[in-house]
Design a protein around this motif. Structure first.
Motif: not given
Length: 169
Positions: A111-113, A125-128, A140-147, A149-152
């Protein structure tokens, strides 16, 4: 800063925002350090590549993130802008993450990355992380989507692909 989405995911597949499918099954999987040091990356024929990032490169705990590496990563990703190359990041748990708290630390590190590369439009986006179960992958997806939202999100793990928005690669 909010980036416009260039891609969308559905039915475990990736699509350009105009609706054309963007195949990623079998896409090249490359080591991040090789990519950042090798100008030959631009010669890749594929428009989408998976870039593996070791957890130790990012930093295994919140008190010691590798900001120099993250700055170098950002510079490399910015150099891809304006080209036809896009990447998604695959976190590699090379710190022997097995416990719940270690998995949470892994998610926090990436998430920091994501915060450090937030303005890089070449990132899809990111692989799980492979070792995450269903609830951990959702968190994991929810944490990254907070900031972001465009990530797949991407995975090869069948349990992650139950969510049809996760792209199989």
């Amino acid at each position: 800063m909010k980036l416009e989405a260039h891609f969308q995911s559905r039915n475990n597949s990736l699509f350009f925002i105009d609706g054309a499918e963007c195949p990623v099954v079998g896409c090249p999987v490359l080591d991040v350090r090789t990519c950042m040091q090798n100008a030959a990356f631009a010669a890749q024929k594929e428009s989408v590549c998976c870039v593996q990032i070791p957890w130790t490169a990012v930093g295994c705990d919140g008190s010691s993130y590798n900001e120099a590496f993250l700055a170098e990563l950002r510079d490399w990703l910015k150099s891809l802008e304006g080209t036809s190359h896009f990447v998604f990041m695959q976190p590699l748990a090379d710190c022997a993450a097995v416990s719940s708290s270690q998995k949470e630390a892994l998610a926090e590190s990436f998430t920091h990355c994501a915060r450090r590369i937030k303005d890089c439009s070449a990132v899809i986006g990111f692989a799980i992380p492979d070792l995450f179960d269903g609830s951990e992958s959702a968190a994991f997806m929810a944490a990254l989507r907070k900031k972001h939202a465009h990530y797949c999100f991407f995975s090869r793990i069948p349990a992650h692909l139950v969510d049809s928005s996760v792209v199989q690669f």
